[in-house]
Design a protein around this motif. Structure first.
Motif, PDB file in Angstrom:
ATOM      1  N   CYS A   1      -4.638  -8.454 -12.005  1.00 17.25           N
ATOM      2  CA  CYS A   1      -5.621  -7.682 -11.251  1.00 17.25           C
ATOM      3  C   CYS A   1      -6.996  -7.779 -11.904  1.00 17.25           C
ATOM      4  CB  CYS A   1      -5.225  -6.202 -11.201  1.00 17.25           C
ATOM      5  SG  CYS A   1      -3.680  -5.892 -10.357  1.00 17.25           S
TER       6      CYS A   1
ATOM      7  N   ALA B   1       3.633   4.198 -13.760  1.00 20.86           N
ATOM      8  CA  ALA B   1       3.593   3.921 -12.325  1.00 20.86           C
ATOM      9  C   ALA B   1       3.887   5.157 -11.492  1.00 20.86           C
ATOM     10  CB  ALA B   1       4.585   2.818 -11.977  1.00 20.86           C
TER      11      ALA B   1
ATOM     12  N   THR C   1       6.620   3.776  -6.799  1.00 21.91           N
ATOM     13  CA  THR C   1       5.736   2.630  -7.007  1.00 21.91           C
ATOM     14  C   THR C   1       6.428   1.579  -7.870  1.00 21.91           C
ATOM     15  OG1 THR C   1       3.821   4.087  -6.862  1.00 21.91           O
ATOM     16  CG2 THR C   1       3.464   1.933  -7.876  1.00 21.91           C
TER      17      THR C   1
ATOM     18  N   VAL D   1       3.203  -2.183 -11.569  1.00 24.41           N
ATOM     19  CA  VAL D   1       1.892  -1.565 -11.343  1.00 24.41           C
ATOM     20  C   VAL D   1       1.518  -0.699 -12.539  1.00 24.41           C
ATOM     21  CG1 VAL D   1       0.622   0.085  -9.899  1.00 24.41           C
ATOM     22  CG2 VAL D   1       2.078  -1.658  -8.833  1.00 24.41           C
TER      23      VAL D   1
ATOM     24  N   MET E   1      -3.168   1.200  -5.284  1.00 23.24           N
ATOM     25  CA  MET E   1      -2.008   0.513  -5.832  1.00 23.24           C
ATOM     26  C   MET E   1      -0.713   1.328  -5.825  1.00 23.24           C
ATOM     27  SD  MET E   1      -3.742  -1.538  -9.046  1.00 23.24           S
ATOM     28  CE  MET E   1      -2.362  -2.673  -9.162  1.00 23.24           C
TER      29      MET E   1
ATOM     30  N   ILE F   1       3.558  -6.955  -2.162  1.00 21.91           N
ATOM     31  CA  ILE F   1       2.241  -6.639  -2.696  1.00 21.91           C
ATOM     32  C   ILE F   1       1.234  -7.684  -2.192  1.00 21.91           C
ATOM     33  CG2 ILE F   1       0.835  -6.449  -4.796  1.00 21.91           C
ATOM     34  CD1 ILE F   1       3.332  -5.452  -6.246  1.00 21.91           C
TER      35      ILE F   1
END
Length: 331
Positions: free
Chosen positions: A19, A108, A289, A293, A315, A324
């Motif tokens: 990211c 997460a 999640t 992440v 996210m 994703i």
């Protein structure tokens, strides 16, 4: 633009997520076993493959990553880190952090950078991070070393319960017929002899038989699930007390298939009781999640970049790795 890499290395899969500093996903990669305890050479190859697949998709080199955070199964003790650090450096990582995989599941599952994680999948684990950044892990080393439960132990509890009901040591149980069907036997005696004569092992799937039996009020299944919850609650309370979090407001994040799929409060009820007794301001939440992440968010925070509400909202909805979405990198 700064770039950050998160890696979730488990016993069956390794995920990598790349990211930018705004939480835009630029690349992702996946591979096999990332747990060095199940084979260090294979784990190194998996981490390398997943990381470089994510980099290739983003059109970046490893040297362009500002910080990487690796949440790895088996990263439990100093002896593990003595193996892992040379292994990770040999792949080419220079600015990185390694933690056990409970910590990325924790991150997460909460808006905060601190809290407690409880894992109940194949095995069990409990770990936490205090507001001041101190870490503590309780368990994760199997029954002999103080743990109870997870699929790799509850399957045995199911098998034992059926045998004890058959030989008269316990009352009849609704677990009997589903277990016989799962294993392909007509009678418990036949199953007993075959397992004993041939040294067979009970499959992990047997643990999942507890949930439908409990839903029908089976006393044995309810007792096993209750004990699982009590034991996890004790582990959570131990982490809370060790880190001095009794008066803090934080989340206890529940992860692992036995907590996130099938439970109707049989396990989580005792956990909530223990947590609220130890830390009245804590909340028990279920992880939805994707844990990788949490690895990316941890990479950002290790570099001093706060996970603001925009990044969090963007996210936290990533629940399945394959789904994703990728954002095209801006030159």
């Amino acid at each position: 633009m700064a770039y950050y890499l998160g890696i979730d290395g488990g016993g069956s899969k390794t995920y990598a997520l790349l990211c930018d500093e705004h939480g835009n996903v630029l690349g992702k990669g996946r591979s096999g076993n990332g747990n060095h305890q199940m084979g260090a050479r294979q784990a190194a190859a998996s981490i390398h493959e997943a990381a470089f697949a994510a980099l290739a998709e983003a059109g970046l080199q490893l040297g362009e990553v500002k910080h990487a955070y690796l949440g790895l199964a088996g990263a439990d003790r100093k002896t593990d880190y003595d193996i892992l650090h040379p292994m990770i450096r040999s792949i080419g990582f220079t600015s990185y952090t390694i933690s056990g995989d409970p910590m990325i599941g924790l991150r997460a599952g909460t808006k905060r950078s601190y809290g407690v994680a409880l894992i109940c999948g194949t095995g069990t684990n409990a770990a936490g991070r205090s507001r001041e950044g101190r870490h503590y892990q309780c368990g994760g080393f199997d029954y002999m070393y103080g743990d109870f439960g997870g699929g790799g132990a509850l399957n045995i509890e199911v098998f034992r319960t059926v045998l004890r009901a058959w030989d008269g040591r316990e009352a009849p149980t609704l677990l009997t017929e589903p277990l016989l069907q799962l294993l392909g036997y007509t009678h418990v005696g036949e199953m007993f002899d075959d397992f004993l004569d041939h040294g067979k092992s009970v499959p992990l799937d047997a643990a999942r038989l507890l949930f439908p039996a409990a839903a029908e009020g089976d006393a044995a299944a309810l007792a096993i699930l209750h004990r699982q919850g009590v034991e996890l609650g004790k582990a959570a309370a131990a982490v809370i007390h060790r880190l001095g979090m009794e008066n803090d407001t934080f989340d206890v994040v529940l992860a692992g298939s036995l907590l996130t799929r099938g439970d109707r409060g049989w396990i989580t009820g005792p956990i909530e009781h223990a947590v609220h007794s130890a830390a009245p301001n804590a909340s028990v939440v279920t992880l939805t999640t994707e844990p990788v992440v949490g690895a990316v968010w941890s990479a950002l925070e290790e570099d001093g970049i706060p996970v603001n509400n925009d990044i969090y909202e963007k996210m936290r909805v990533f629940q399945e790795f394959e789904a994703i979405p990728i954002t095209t990198r801006q030159e």
